[in-house]
Structures are given as structure tokens and as C-alpha cells.
Design a protein around this motif. Structure first.
Motif, mmCIF file in Angstrom:
data_model
loop_
_atom_site.group_PDB
_atom_site.id
_atom_site.type_symbol
_atom_site.label_atom_id
_atom_site.label_comp_id
_atom_site.label_asym_id
_atom_site.label_seq_id
_atom_site.Cartn_x
_atom_site.Cartn_y
_atom_site.Cartn_z
ATOM 1 N N GLY A 293 0.793 -1.223 0.000
ATOM 2 C CA GLY A 293 0.000 0.000 0.000
ATOM 3 C C GLY A 293 0.820 1.265 0.000
ATOM 4 N N VAL A 294 2.158 1.143 0.092
ATOM 5 C CA VAL A 294 3.034 2.312 0.079
ATOM 6 C C VAL A 294 3.454 2.603 -1.356
ATOM 7 N N ILE A 295 3.180 3.815 -1.816
ATOM 8 C CA ILE A 295 3.547 4.183 -3.177
ATOM 9 C C ILE A 295 5.035 4.524 -3.216
ATOM 10 N N PRO A 296 5.811 3.889 -4.083
ATOM 11 C CA PRO A 296 7.244 4.171 -4.150
ATOM 12 C C PRO A 296 7.513 5.648 -4.427
ATOM 13 N N ARG A 297 8.590 6.148 -3.835
ATOM 14 C CA ARG A 297 8.922 7.560 -3.994
ATOM 15 C C ARG A 297 9.126 7.929 -5.462
ATOM 16 N N ALA A 298 9.750 7.011 -6.223
ATOM 17 C CA ALA A 298 9.996 7.288 -7.644
ATOM 18 C C ALA A 298 8.691 7.496 -8.389
ATOM 19 N N LEU A 299 7.672 6.721 -8.018
ATOM 20 C CA LEU A 299 6.378 6.867 -8.679
ATOM 21 C C LEU A 299 5.720 8.181 -8.289
ATOM 22 N N LEU A 300 5.809 8.558 -7.029
ATOM 23 C CA LEU A 300 5.269 9.843 -6.583
ATOM 24 C C LEU A 300 5.937 10.994 -7.341
ATOM 25 N N ARG A 301 7.247 10.904 -7.482
ATOM 26 C CA ARG A 301 7.996 11.944 -8.174
ATOM 27 C C ARG A 301 7.586 12.023 -9.641
ATOM 28 N N GLU A 302 7.439 10.850 -10.283
ATOM 29 C CA GLU A 302 7.064 10.830 -11.700
ATOM 30 C C GLU A 302 5.644 11.333 -11.901
ATOM 31 N N ASN A 303 4.729 10.926 -11.014
ATOM 32 C CA ASN A 303 3.348 11.388 -11.129
ATOM 33 C C ASN A 303 3.253 12.896 -10.934
ATOM 34 N N ALA A 304 4.012 13.422 -9.970
ATOM 35 C CA ALA A 304 4.012 14.863 -9.733
ATOM 36 C C ALA A 304 4.550 15.602 -10.949
ATOM 37 N N PHE A 305 5.631 15.078 -11.503
ATOM 38 C CA PHE A 305 6.231 15.700 -12.686
ATOM 39 C C PHE A 305 5.242 15.743 -13.847
ATOM 40 N N ARG A 306 4.621 14.616 -14.141
ATOM 41 C CA ARG A 306 3.725 14.543 -15.297
ATOM 42 C C ARG A 306 2.470 15.392 -15.087
ATOM 43 N N THR A 307 1.949 15.401 -13.874
ATOM 44 C CA THR A 307 0.735 16.171 -13.617
ATOM 45 C C THR A 307 0.986 17.670 -13.731
ATOM 46 N N ILE A 308 2.090 18.138 -13.145
ATOM 47 C CA ILE A 308 2.411 19.566 -13.240
ATOM 48 C C ILE A 308 2.753 19.930 -14.678
ATOM 49 N N ARG A 309 3.518 19.073 -15.330
ATOM 50 C CA ARG A 309 3.866 19.335 -16.736
ATOM 51 C C ARG A 309 2.615 19.452 -17.602
ATOM 52 N N ASP A 310 1.687 18.519 -17.444
ATOM 53 C CA ASP A 310 0.472 18.547 -18.254
ATOM 54 C C ASP A 310 -0.363 19.791 -17.953
ATOM 55 N N ALA A 311 -0.368 20.228 -16.694
ATOM 56 C CA ALA A 311 -1.117 21.432 -16.329
ATOM 57 C C ALA A 311 -0.500 22.673 -16.955
ATOM 58 N N ILE A 312 0.819 22.666 -17.117
ATOM 59 C CA ILE A 312 1.495 23.782 -17.794
ATOM 60 C C ILE A 312 1.186 23.748 -19.285
ATOM 61 N N VAL A 313 1.251 22.563 -19.869
ATOM 62 C CA VAL A 313 1.020 22.433 -21.309
ATOM 63 C C VAL A 313 -0.405 22.798 -21.686
ATOM 64 N N ASP A 314 -1.391 22.373 -20.881
ATOM 65 C CA ASP A 314 -2.780 22.658 -21.259
ATOM 66 C C ASP A 314 -3.260 24.025 -20.782
ATOM 67 N N GLY A 315 -2.394 24.781 -20.107
ATOM 68 C CA GLY A 315 -2.745 26.142 -19.724
ATOM 69 C C GLY A 315 -3.410 26.264 -18.370
ATOM 70 N N THR A 316 -3.636 25.147 -17.679
ATOM 71 C CA THR A 316 -4.186 25.229 -16.333
ATOM 72 C C THR A 316 -3.274 26.091 -15.461
ATOM 73 N N LEU A 317 -1.967 25.887 -15.620
ATOM 74 C CA LEU A 317 -0.965 26.756 -15.009
ATOM 75 C C LEU A 317 -0.446 27.649 -16.126
ATOM 76 N N ALA A 318 -0.795 28.917 -16.085
ATOM 77 C CA ALA A 318 -0.562 29.823 -17.208
ATOM 78 C C ALA A 318 0.875 30.338 -17.250
ATOM 79 N N PRO A 319 1.340 30.761 -18.428
ATOM 80 C CA PRO A 319 2.664 31.364 -18.534
ATOM 81 C C PRO A 319 2.814 32.539 -17.565
ATOM 82 N N GLY A 320 3.901 32.535 -16.812
ATOM 83 C CA GLY A 320 4.149 33.596 -15.850
ATOM 84 C C GLY A 320 3.530 33.378 -14.486
ATOM 85 N N GLU A 321 2.726 32.321 -14.324
ATOM 86 C CA GLU A 321 2.067 32.075 -13.043
ATOM 87 C C GLU A 321 3.069 31.611 -11.989
ATOM 88 N N ARG A 322 2.960 32.176 -10.780
ATOM 89 C CA ARG A 322 3.826 31.779 -9.674
ATOM 90 C C ARG A 322 3.403 30.393 -9.171
#
Length: 226
Positions: free
Chosen positions: A8-37
Motif C-alpha cells: 500500500g506504500v507508493i514508491p517515492r519514484a512513482l510519486l515523483r514521476e506522477n508529480a512531474f507529469r501532472t504539473i507538466r500537463d497542467a502547464i502544457v494545457d494552460g491550467t498553469l498559465a505562462p508567468g504564473e507563480r
């Protein structure tokens, strides 16, 4: 049976990869806009993880050119940069050219049909103005040859540079000529089906270089004044 200690423990590498992909996708689709802090604590709460995988994800995103950091001052989504996008375009075009050249001898009739079906969906999405569906079907189309090339280096380079182009595509979707885009895909398919690796590869390169209308836009290059 004893319960495994790490069940039931999610490996740290998977947490890191999921965080990376989710934030990246939010930047690409504009959810996180250019220049946003970006605040790592807020991102951690949003993702339901600790701040460590978020910080590691932001470091990777900075290397990919999607995030800018000024230590002790701010972390922000990188403003759109035409020069960086043009550089990403040339690298992406070269990688897809290589992927197609290497994959053509390995493509099965089923894979050719997968490309045709993806292009039909791509054409429909362009016609209806569905940005998400167009990009998803375009990714599916090109994924066939990238996968068939069996070249992990190509996949790694595309993973880094394609998101930079996708950001611009989403904001400048109306600049794309739907008929030309679909026709370029059809050329790639026809050459692949004929087993002509060289002409298919050159058509793939031309397809990515045809995105020039996307660059006809003014983009701020500098972060906002502090």
C-alpha cells in the motif's frame, strides 16, 4: 499470511514521476498559465503528496524549460519563448524523422491502420476545434513510429522537447491549417505503407517544420518585475 511491510506504500519514484507529469500537463494545457507563480506547498496539497516530490518535479521541469526559478524569490511557469519553441521544433522534427526512418521496416499492417485511424480522429478534431482531441490523436499518430523505432533515446528527447511545442499549439490552435496537417499525415502513412523509409522520414520532418504559423505571435521573454 504475513502482511508485507510495504504493502500500500507508493514508491517515492512513482510519486515523483506522477508529480512531474501532472504539473507538466497542467502547464502544457494552460491550467498553469505562462508567468504564473508556483508554490510548492500549494502544489503538494493539490497533488496530495509531500513537498519533496513536488520540488524534485519542479527541478526537472526547470531543466525542460517549462519552469523558471529565482532562488529565494520565486518559482514560476516559464513565459512563452519563441526562440525556445523554434529550437524545440528543430529537435522534435529531427527526432521524428529518425523515428520514422528506423521504424518503417518494422511496421505491421495493423500499425499502419492505427496511424490511419488516428489521423481520421485528428481531422475530425481539427474540424470541430477540439484542441484536446486533436493533440491526443496527433500524439497517438506519431507514437506508432516512435514506439516501432525501439529507440529509447528518441523517446527521451521527445519527452523533453515536445511539451514546449504543445503549449504553443494549444494557444495558437486556430493558426493551424487543418487540411494541410491531415494531408501531411496521409503522406507519411502512404510512404510507410509502401516501405519507403527515406521519403516517409522526410515527410515526417516536413510535418513538424510546418508548424511555423505558430510562431507568428508576440511572447514575453522576461518574468514580471519583482
Amino acid at each position: 499470511m504475513p502482511i508485507p511491510e510495504r504493502q500500500g506504500v507508493i514508491p517515492r519514484a512513482l510519486l515523483r514521476e506522477n508529480a512531474f507529469r501532472t504539473i507538466r500537463d497542467a502547464i502544457v494545457d494552460g491550467t498553469l498559465a505562462p508567468g504564473e507563480r508556483l508554490n510548492d506547498a500549494e502544489l503538494a496539497q493539490w497533488l496530495g503528496v509531500s513537498r519533496t516530490p513536488v520540488r524534485e518535479a519542479l527541478a526537472r521541469l526547470e531543466e525542460a524549460g517549462l519552469v523558471q526559478t529565482k532562488p529565494g524569490r520565486y518559482t514560476m511557469v516559464t513565459p512563452l519563448d519563441i526562440q525556445a519553441a523554434r529550437a524545440a521544433q528543430s529537435v522534435t522534427a529531427a527526432m521524428h524523422e529518425l523515428a520514422v526512418r528506423q521504424s518503417v521496416p518494422n511496421l505491421s499492417p495493423e500499425e499502419i491502420e492505427t496511424m490511419r485511424a488516428a489521423n481520421r480522429r485528428f481531422a475530425e478534431a481539427l474540424h470541430t476545434g477540439d484542441v484536446d482531441a486533436a493533440i491526443a490523436s496527433d500524439d497517438e499518430f506519431h507514437c506508432v513510429t516512435v514506439t516501432a523505432s525501439a529507440n529509447s533515446a528518441i523517446s527521451s528527447v521527445l519527452e523533453q522537447f515536445t511539451p514546449i511545442l504543445r503549449r504553443l499549439e494549444r494557444l495558437r490552435f486556430s493558426s493551424l491549417n487543418a487540411r494541410d496537417s491531415v494531408a501531411l499525415h496521409d503522406r507519411i502513412i502512404d510512404f510507410c505503407a509502401a516501405g519507403d523509409a527515406e521519403r516517409a522520414a522526410l515527410a515526417a520532418r516536413d510535418n513538424w517544420l510546418s508548424l511555423d504559423p505558430l510562431f507568428d505571435v508576440e511572447c514575453p521573454d522576461d518574468p514580471p518585475a519583482q
